[in-house]
Design a protein around this motif. Sequence first.
Motif, mmCIF file in Angstrom:
data_model
loop_
_atom_site.group_PDB
_atom_site.id
_atom_site.type_symbol
_atom_site.label_atom_id
_atom_site.label_comp_id
_atom_site.label_asym_id
_atom_site.label_seq_id
_atom_site.Cartn_x
_atom_site.Cartn_y
_atom_site.Cartn_z
ATOM 1 N N PRO A 147 0.804 -1.224 0.000
ATOM 2 C CA PRO A 147 0.000 0.000 0.000
ATOM 3 C C PRO A 147 0.835 1.270 0.000
ATOM 4 N N SER A 148 2.032 1.217 0.583
ATOM 5 C CA SER A 148 2.877 2.402 0.641
ATOM 6 C C SER A 148 3.767 2.547 -0.579
ATOM 7 N N GLY A 149 3.592 1.667 -1.587
ATOM 8 C CA GLY A 149 4.388 1.745 -2.805
ATOM 9 C C GLY A 149 5.060 0.429 -3.116
ATOM 10 N N ARG A 150 5.354 0.212 -4.385
ATOM 11 C CA ARG A 150 6.017 -1.025 -4.794
ATOM 12 C C ARG A 150 7.386 -1.140 -4.164
ATOM 13 N N ARG A 151 7.651 -2.271 -3.526
ATOM 14 C CA ARG A 151 8.950 -2.519 -2.904
ATOM 15 C C ARG A 151 9.839 -3.289 -3.882
ATOM 16 N N TYR A 152 11.035 -2.782 -4.074
ATOM 17 C CA TYR A 152 12.041 -3.465 -4.877
ATOM 18 C C TYR A 152 13.033 -4.093 -3.902
ATOM 19 N N ILE A 153 13.142 -5.382 -3.953
ATOM 20 C CA ILE A 153 14.003 -6.111 -3.032
ATOM 21 C C ILE A 153 15.344 -6.342 -3.710
ATOM 22 N N ILE A 154 16.399 -5.809 -3.111
ATOM 23 C CA ILE A 154 17.719 -5.853 -3.731
ATOM 24 C C ILE A 154 18.741 -6.340 -2.712
ATOM 25 N N PRO A 155 19.851 -6.899 -3.173
ATOM 26 C CA PRO A 155 20.875 -7.385 -2.242
ATOM 27 C C PRO A 155 21.626 -6.239 -1.562
ATOM 28 N N VAL A 156 22.011 -6.479 -0.337
ATOM 29 C CA VAL A 156 22.789 -5.518 0.444
ATOM 30 C C VAL A 156 24.228 -6.008 0.512
ATOM 31 N N LYS A 157 25.164 -5.128 0.224
ATOM 32 C CA LYS A 157 26.580 -5.425 0.380
ATOM 33 C C LYS A 157 26.966 -5.138 1.829
ATOM 34 N N ILE A 158 27.354 -6.186 2.562
ATOM 35 C CA ILE A 158 27.747 -6.037 3.956
ATOM 36 C C ILE A 158 29.266 -5.955 4.009
ATOM 37 N N ALA A 159 29.779 -4.762 4.317
ATOM 38 C CA ALA A 159 31.218 -4.524 4.278
ATOM 39 C C ALA A 159 31.863 -4.587 5.653
ATOM 40 N N GLY A 160 31.057 -4.538 6.721
ATOM 41 C CA GLY A 160 31.616 -4.552 8.065
ATOM 42 C C GLY A 160 30.581 -4.125 9.074
ATOM 43 N N GLY A 161 31.075 -3.748 10.271
ATOM 44 C CA GLY A 161 30.188 -3.319 11.332
ATOM 45 C C GLY A 161 30.176 -4.300 12.482
ATOM 46 N N PRO A 162 29.623 -3.896 13.629
ATOM 47 C CA PRO A 162 29.596 -4.752 14.821
ATOM 48 C C PRO A 162 28.440 -5.734 14.841
ATOM 49 N N ASP A 163 28.222 -6.438 13.730
ATOM 50 C CA ASP A 163 27.131 -7.416 13.676
ATOM 51 C C ASP A 163 27.454 -8.677 14.458
ATOM 52 N N GLY A 164 28.731 -8.938 14.706
ATOM 53 C CA GLY A 164 29.091 -10.189 15.347
ATOM 54 C C GLY A 164 29.060 -11.336 14.354
ATOM 55 N N THR A 165 29.104 -12.550 14.883
ATOM 56 C CA THR A 165 29.069 -13.742 14.033
ATOM 57 C C THR A 165 27.636 -14.052 13.624
ATOM 58 N N TRP A 166 27.416 -14.196 12.326
ATOM 59 C CA TRP A 166 26.080 -14.522 11.838
ATOM 60 C C TRP A 166 26.185 -15.507 10.687
ATOM 61 N N ARG A 167 25.099 -16.204 10.407
ATOM 62 C CA ARG A 167 25.074 -17.260 9.395
ATOM 63 C C ARG A 167 24.832 -16.639 8.021
ATOM 64 N N GLN A 168 25.875 -16.572 7.229
ATOM 65 C CA GLN A 168 25.818 -15.835 5.976
ATOM 66 C C GLN A 168 25.026 -16.546 4.880
ATOM 67 N N ASP A 169 24.737 -17.824 5.037
ATOM 68 C CA ASP A 169 23.966 -18.539 4.021
ATOM 69 C C ASP A 169 22.524 -18.792 4.448
ATOM 70 N N ALA A 170 22.080 -18.188 5.556
ATOM 71 C CA ALA A 170 20.728 -18.437 6.058
ATOM 72 C C ALA A 170 19.656 -18.027 5.056
ATOM 73 N N TRP A 171 19.934 -17.014 4.230
ATOM 74 C CA TRP A 171 18.945 -16.513 3.275
ATOM 75 C C TRP A 171 18.545 -17.567 2.241
ATOM 76 N N LYS A 172 19.400 -18.544 2.000
ATOM 77 C CA LYS A 172 19.136 -19.522 0.944
ATOM 78 C C LYS A 172 17.901 -20.366 1.231
ATOM 79 N N SER A 173 17.685 -20.730 2.488
ATOM 80 C CA SER A 173 16.551 -21.591 2.816
ATOM 81 C C SER A 173 15.599 -20.984 3.837
ATOM 82 N N GLU A 174 16.054 -19.986 4.599
ATOM 83 C CA GLU A 174 15.246 -19.471 5.700
ATOM 84 C C GLU A 174 14.599 -18.126 5.421
ATOM 85 N N ALA A 175 14.917 -17.499 4.268
ATOM 86 C CA ALA A 175 14.359 -16.177 3.979
ATOM 87 C C ALA A 175 12.843 -16.207 4.037
ATOM 88 N N TYR A 176 12.281 -15.190 4.672
ATOM 89 C CA TYR A 176 10.834 -15.068 4.840
ATOM 90 C C TYR A 176 10.233 -16.336 5.417
#
Length: 372
Positions: A327-356
């Motif tokens: 309702p607030s407008g068409r959403r374009y879903i695009i990849p994010v380049k993660i270059a750093g930051g204090p995210d800690g350890t995270w599972r980088q392949d989780a999007w393959k099977s767990e997205a949404y």
Amino acid sequence: MRRTRSPLPTTQLALVFVLLLSSIAIPTAESQAAGPTLLKRTLRLTTWRMSSYWRDKAAESPEWNTWSWVPRIYFEIVGPVEGGTQLSAEYTMPDGKPWFTDDLYTEELADGYWGKVETGSSNRDALEKLATLVTGDFGFTIRAKNELTGRNDVLMTGKFAVKKLHVGIPQRPNEFEYYVDQDWRLPIGTVWFNREDSQTSPPLYMGMWIRGNQWRFPDLAAYLFHNGKQIGSTKSDTWSHLGMPVDLLTMGSREDDPAWRLLVADFYGVLASRGENAGRDDLFFVDENPGEYEMKLLYSGKLVRSMKFTVGSDGQIVENTVTEDRPSGRRYIIPVKIAGGPDGTWRQDAWKSEAYYGNPLSGFTALPVGAN
């Protein structure tokens, strides 16, 4: 409505979750369906942690100092929602056995109207007795039933991974914080022109996720570029802002607890088209400026995220990405380049099977993590 800067939340979310279905009269293409349409990209599953556990449901009181949990849910829906319709969330345990059905407060919605549905606290006592100590991959089905019309539609199915961490003192070994793992969100970003702000000349919004409680919100700043030239900044522009509208936290929200937060940069000086702004030379109009757009997120002056999209010669965002009409407008879903930051350890392949929550995006590929 513009977002303003605020300190990074460090306290727990309130336990009062109001059952709400609020409607806004904004027609969308999805509203032409015969029944209600769930906007899948709006779904959020989290835990409601209890400070007790009813091991014996017939007992006079629960076990104290044993923490348990039940799921809580949020999603947006587009009408029509006919009179007599009941929305519900059916949950299953990791072994596939039925757990319980949560009948969600449901109001009628006319065709083209949209609303929000959330778990609430009105039935807290009943939910507390259904709480579990089990962790693992749980299943869910969101359903719309109507005994007046015979409708029994499955709006969405999926799964969510629940994990735990011990936060109590050694003398209380059963005090665990429970959380839904949301690592799949980090490589996925969204771009849209927000028509809630203006139907004829909506501003550009861009959203991405960060992980953990170590981020200092005042040290974040987003910069927008067109063909390499800066056209917007949430740090220096009076009409651009960086907000944090969604927090997915544990109930305790301790500094070391898992946390995921949505960052949204709104660039009010960068608009889809002129609309009511004819004659304005101090604004940037996307439909008049095809080419490559890139948003860079800095943290304490260092690059931590970036997102790119392209506008074609027709003045529209090139649809080589996954889209969803909202309702607030068409959403374009695009990849994010993660270059750093204090995210800690995270599972980088989780999007393959767990997205949404078990409904991964077709045609989406995450970008490699790290600066380049």
